[in-house]
Motif scaffolding. Structure first.
Motif, PDB file in Angstrom:
ATOM      1  N   ARG A 135       0.740  -1.075  -0.013  1.00  0.00           N
ATOM      2  CA  ARG A 135      -0.087   0.025  -0.052  1.00  0.00           C
ATOM      3  C   ARG A 135       0.739   1.389   0.051  1.00  0.00           C
ATOM      4  NH1 ARG A 135      -2.509  -1.041   4.304  1.00  0.00           N
ATOM      5  NH2 ARG A 135      -1.232   0.422   5.691  1.00  0.00           N
ATOM      6  N   THR A 136       1.811   1.301   0.684  1.00  0.00           N
ATOM      7  CA  THR A 136       2.928   2.209   0.929  1.00  0.00           C
ATOM      8  C   THR A 136       3.244   2.605  -0.403  1.00  0.00           C
ATOM      9  OG1 THR A 136       3.047   1.967   3.182  1.00  0.00           O
ATOM     10  CG2 THR A 136       4.518   3.600   1.967  1.00  0.00           C
ATOM     11  N   ALA A 137       4.001   1.414  -1.000  1.00  0.00           N
ATOM     12  CA  ALA A 137       4.533   1.684  -2.326  1.00  0.00           C
ATOM     13  C   ALA A 137       3.930   2.065  -3.509  1.00  0.00           C
ATOM     14  CB  ALA A 137       5.302   0.276  -2.788  1.00  0.00           C
ATOM     15  N   LEU A 138       2.567   1.573  -3.397  1.00  0.00           N
ATOM     16  CA  LEU A 138       1.446   2.263  -4.350  1.00  0.00           C
ATOM     17  C   LEU A 138       1.188   3.798  -4.222  1.00  0.00           C
ATOM     18  CD1 LEU A 138      -0.514   1.646  -6.638  1.00  0.00           C
ATOM     19  CD2 LEU A 138      -1.975   0.979  -4.994  1.00  0.00           C
ATOM     20  N   ILE A 139       0.935   4.139  -2.929  1.00  0.00           N
ATOM     21  CA  ILE A 139       0.857   5.628  -2.509  1.00  0.00           C
ATOM     22  C   ILE A 139       1.988   6.343  -3.157  1.00  0.00           C
ATOM     23  CG2 ILE A 139       0.353   7.314  -0.839  1.00  0.00           C
ATOM     24  CD1 ILE A 139      -1.198   5.255   0.721  1.00  0.00           C
ATOM     25  N   ILE A 140       3.050   6.115  -2.828  1.00  0.00           N
ATOM     26  CA  ILE A 140       4.325   6.758  -3.351  1.00  0.00           C
ATOM     27  C   ILE A 140       4.463   6.699  -4.808  1.00  0.00           C
ATOM     28  CG2 ILE A 140       6.786   6.688  -3.075  1.00  0.00           C
ATOM     29  CD1 ILE A 140       6.711   5.348  -0.388  1.00  0.00           C
ATOM     30  N   THR A 141       4.231   5.777  -5.284  1.00  0.00           N
ATOM     31  CA  THR A 141       4.227   5.675  -6.728  1.00  0.00           C
ATOM     32  C   THR A 141       3.202   6.530  -7.429  1.00  0.00           C
ATOM     33  OG1 THR A 141       4.932   3.401  -6.760  1.00  0.00           O
ATOM     34  CG2 THR A 141       4.195   4.248  -9.051  1.00  0.00           C
ATOM     35  N   VAL A 142       2.064   6.561  -7.035  1.00  0.00           N
ATOM     36  CA  VAL A 142       1.162   7.364  -7.350  1.00  0.00           C
ATOM     37  C   VAL A 142       1.422   8.896  -7.190  1.00  0.00           C
ATOM     38  CG1 VAL A 142      -1.475   8.149  -7.394  1.00  0.00           C
ATOM     39  CG2 VAL A 142      -0.605   5.604  -7.315  1.00  0.00           C
ATOM     40  N   ALA A 143       1.721   9.130  -5.976  1.00  0.00           N
ATOM     41  CA  ALA A 143       2.163  10.516  -5.785  1.00  0.00           C
ATOM     42  C   ALA A 143       3.348  11.127  -6.336  1.00  0.00           C
ATOM     43  CB  ALA A 143       2.339  10.612  -4.044  1.00  0.00           C
ATOM     44  N   THR A 144       4.147  10.260  -6.634  1.00  0.00           N
ATOM     45  CA  THR A 144       5.367  10.691  -7.520  1.00  0.00           C
ATOM     46  C   THR A 144       4.879  10.952  -8.866  1.00  0.00           C
ATOM     47  OG1 THR A 144       6.840   9.259  -6.034  1.00  0.00           O
ATOM     48  CG2 THR A 144       7.776  10.070  -8.023  1.00  0.00           C
ATOM     49  N   LEU A 145       4.252  10.105  -9.268  1.00  0.00           N
ATOM     50  CA  LEU A 145       3.842  10.385 -10.767  1.00  0.00           C
ATOM     51  C   LEU A 145       2.951  11.646 -10.759  1.00  0.00           C
ATOM     52  CD1 LEU A 145       3.480   9.319 -13.801  1.00  0.00           C
ATOM     53  CD2 LEU A 145       1.694   8.075 -12.967  1.00  0.00           C
ATOM     54  N   ILE A 146       2.134  12.139 -10.043  1.00  0.00           N
ATOM     55  CA  ILE A 146       1.387  12.966  -9.931  1.00  0.00           C
ATOM     56  C   ILE A 146       2.131  14.356  -9.774  1.00  0.00           C
ATOM     57  CG2 ILE A 146      -0.491  14.649  -8.683  1.00  0.00           C
ATOM     58  CD1 ILE A 146      -1.652  11.954  -7.819  1.00  0.00           C
ATOM     59  N   VAL A 147       3.220  13.997  -9.406  1.00  0.00           N
ATOM     60  CA  VAL A 147       4.381  15.416  -9.184  1.00  0.00           C
ATOM     61  C   VAL A 147       5.140  15.534 -10.478  1.00  0.00           C
ATOM     62  CG1 VAL A 147       6.131  16.289  -7.917  1.00  0.00           C
ATOM     63  CG2 VAL A 147       4.119  15.364  -6.588  1.00  0.00           C
ATOM     64  N   ALA A 148       5.698  14.402 -10.674  1.00  0.00           N
ATOM     65  CA  ALA A 148       6.654  14.293 -11.773  1.00  0.00           C
ATOM     66  C   ALA A 148       6.191  14.568 -13.206  1.00  0.00           C
ATOM     67  CB  ALA A 148       7.542  12.822 -11.702  1.00  0.00           C
ATOM     68  N   TYR A 149       4.843  14.148 -13.233  1.00  0.00           N
ATOM     69  CA  TYR A 149       4.178  14.188 -14.897  1.00  0.00           C
ATOM     70  C   TYR A 149       4.540  15.804 -15.261  1.00  0.00           C
ATOM     71  CZ  TYR A 149       1.716  12.994 -19.227  1.00  0.00           C
ATOM     72  OH  TYR A 149       1.380  12.651 -20.356  1.00  0.00           O
ATOM     73  N   PRO A 150       3.781  16.532 -14.541  1.00  0.00           N
ATOM     74  CA  PRO A 150       3.596  17.777 -15.001  1.00  0.00           C
ATOM     75  C   PRO A 150       4.984  18.728 -14.996  1.00  0.00           C
ATOM     76  CG  PRO A 150       2.661  17.793 -12.863  1.00  0.00           C
ATOM     77  CD  PRO A 150       2.824  16.371 -13.212  1.00  0.00           C
ATOM     78  N   TYR A 151       5.833  18.176 -14.181  1.00  0.00           N
ATOM     79  CA  TYR A 151       7.285  18.610 -14.270  1.00  0.00           C
ATOM     80  C   TYR A 151       8.091  18.277 -15.377  1.00  0.00           C
ATOM     81  CZ  TYR A 151      11.876  19.852 -12.287  1.00  0.00           C
ATOM     82  OH  TYR A 151      13.132  20.486 -12.043  1.00  0.00           O
ATOM     83  N   ALA A 152       7.769  17.068 -15.773  1.00  0.00           N
ATOM     84  CA  ALA A 152       8.616  16.621 -17.193  1.00  0.00           C
ATOM     85  C   ALA A 152       8.041  16.984 -18.283  1.00  0.00           C
ATOM     86  CB  ALA A 152       8.322  15.059 -16.972  1.00  0.00           C
ATOM     87  N   TYR A 153       6.590  17.354 -18.120  1.00  0.00           N
ATOM     88  CA  TYR A 153       6.121  18.062 -19.271  1.00  0.00           C
ATOM     89  C   TYR A 153       6.602  19.476 -19.391  1.00  0.00           C
ATOM     90  CZ  TYR A 153       2.455  19.885 -22.366  1.00  0.00           C
ATOM     91  OH  TYR A 153       1.427  20.410 -23.466  1.00  0.00           O
ATOM     92  N   ALA A 154       6.766  20.177 -18.255  1.00  0.00           N
ATOM     93  CA  ALA A 154       7.212  21.593 -18.314  1.00  0.00           C
ATOM     94  C   ALA A 154       8.684  21.511 -19.029  1.00  0.00           C
ATOM     95  CB  ALA A 154       7.328  22.101 -16.955  1.00  0.00           C
ATOM     96  N   MET A 155       9.327  20.656 -18.503  1.00  0.00           N
ATOM     97  CA  MET A 155      10.697  20.414 -19.254  1.00  0.00           C
ATOM     98  C   MET A 155      10.707  20.489 -20.729  1.00  0.00           C
ATOM     99  SD  MET A 155      12.426  17.918 -16.539  1.00  0.00           S
ATOM    100  CE  MET A 155      13.996  17.864 -17.400  1.00  0.00           C
ATOM    101  N   THR A 156       9.574  19.887 -21.355  1.00  0.00           N
ATOM    102  CA  THR A 156       9.556  19.921 -22.666  1.00  0.00           C
ATOM    103  C   THR A 156       9.016  21.300 -23.497  1.00  0.00           C
ATOM    104  OG1 THR A 156       7.181  19.051 -22.957  1.00  0.00           O
ATOM    105  CG2 THR A 156       9.216  17.608 -22.712  1.00  0.00           C
ATOM    106  N   LEU A 157       8.476  22.135 -22.514  1.00  0.00           N
ATOM    107  CA  LEU A 157       7.998  23.498 -23.043  1.00  0.00           C
ATOM    108  C   LEU A 157       9.019  24.446 -23.025  1.00  0.00           C
ATOM    109  CD1 LEU A 157       4.391  23.391 -21.477  1.00  0.00           C
ATOM    110  CD2 LEU A 157       5.068  22.592 -23.846  1.00  0.00           C
ATOM    111  N   VAL A 158      10.023  24.571 -21.921  1.00  0.00           N
ATOM    112  CA  VAL A 158      10.977  25.343 -21.861  1.00  0.00           C
ATOM    113  C   VAL A 158      12.008  25.441 -22.848  1.00  0.00           C
ATOM    114  CG1 VAL A 158      10.373  25.984 -19.386  1.00  0.00           C
ATOM    115  CG2 VAL A 158      12.162  24.425 -20.161  1.00  0.00           C
ATOM    116  N   GLY A 159      12.857  26.478 -22.886  1.00  0.00           N
ATOM    117  CA  GLY A 159      13.991  26.644 -23.815  1.00  0.00           C
ATOM    118  C   GLY A 159      15.093  25.746 -23.234  1.00  0.00           C
TER     119      GLY A 159
END
Length: 287
Positions: free
Chosen positions: A69-93
């Motif tokens: 359960r803890t690993a699943l929560i960590i994975t989901v929370a990390t994905l929620i934080v990381a996805y927009p961050y990685a997407y922003a990396m593709t938009l900036v110069g």
């Protein structure tokens, strides 16, 4: 005939180049794994007694379920934080991408112990987090010694392992497909959900797999920030080996956790495979 001989020679050369890496994996991974499994079946008597003891122990079952359960929560929370961050990396110069990359790689340059002790200071009673929450009217929240505190710290530790695969996948997506979807009448959210998100699924699957597996076996953060009452599987295995000298029991618990992990990853792969195939088909049609 000459081309065939050259191809065979190249294949032979590639095989020799792979031998050192294969030897390292064999000696430092498969041999210890096989030794642990062998001891779990042979000590103190040959059979599955250690596995029956684990499966019949309500405490250890709760530990395994808490770990999953803890690993699943960590994975989901990390994905929620990381996805927009990685997407922003593709938009900036280029300069902005460099800064964002350096920020996400900074944890790799810091000692794991130093990072966890920093979280210890932040989460302790009277620490920054408790004071910040008290300032907005939420009193008495102490994360240290709780599963929530362990989860928050591990999300920060695991963030690079999610961001890097996501960014690698997103950089290969042709953004003109979004413009094409917009020209056909799709709004930006619809184009993102129907085009961009499926194309990024290989990166999502890679990041989720890495973070989930690492979270299952992580030891330092739960040991420093958690408690024995809320122990995860790695802590229990460490106690069995270091304090109880129960190598067979620890091996049985580790083997059960390994099987559960493989089953979860197999299910995840089966779910993600159709998404990856349809995404690849959509990209081919767009091109």
């Amino acid at each position: 005939m000459t081309a065939t001989v050259r191809a065979a020679r190249r294949t032979g050369s590639a095989t020799w180049l792979l031998l050192p890496a294969a030897a390292v994996v064999l000696v430092f991974f498969f041999y210890p794994l096989a030794a642990i499994l062998w001891r779990s079946f042979t000590e103190p008597d040959f059979g599955v007694g250690n596995y029956l003891a684990v499966l019949g122990d309500e405490v250890q079952i709760r530990v395994v379920l808490r770990t999953l359960r803890t690993a699943l929560i960590i994975t989901v929370a990390t994905l929620i934080v990381a996805y927009p961050y990685a997407y922003a990396m593709t938009l900036v110069g280029r300069r902005g991408r460099t800064v964002l990359t350096l920020l996400v790689l900074m944890p790799f340059w810091t000692s794991v112990m130093a990072r966890n002790f920093a979280w210890y200071v932040l989460e302790q009673r009277g620490g920054v987090i408790e004071k910040a929450l008290a300032a907005i009217g939420v009193d008495g929240v102490v994360l240290l010694g709780s599963v929530a505190g362990v989860t928050v710290a591990m999300v920060q530790v695991m963030l690079p392992f999610m961001v890097l695969p996501l960014h690698s996948s997103m950089t290969g997506i042709d953004r003109s497909l979004l413009h094409a979807a917009g020209s056909l009448g799709a709004s930006r959210p619809v184009a993102f959900l129907r085009v961009y998100l499926p194309l990024s699924m290989p990166g999502v699957l890679a990041g989720v797999s890495v973070v989930f597996i690492m979270s299952l076996g992580f030891y330092i953060t739960p040991a420093l920030l958690g408690t024995p009452q809320q122990a995860l599987a790695a802590q229990v295995i460490g106690t069995q080996v270091n304090d109880l000298l129960d190598f067979a029991g620890a091996g049985a618990l580790g083997a059960i956790l390994l099987v559960v992990t493989l089953v979860v990853l197999a299910v995840l792969s089966r779910i993600a495979a159709p998404l990856g195939t349809s995404a690849a088909g959509g990209a081919d049609r767009g091109q």
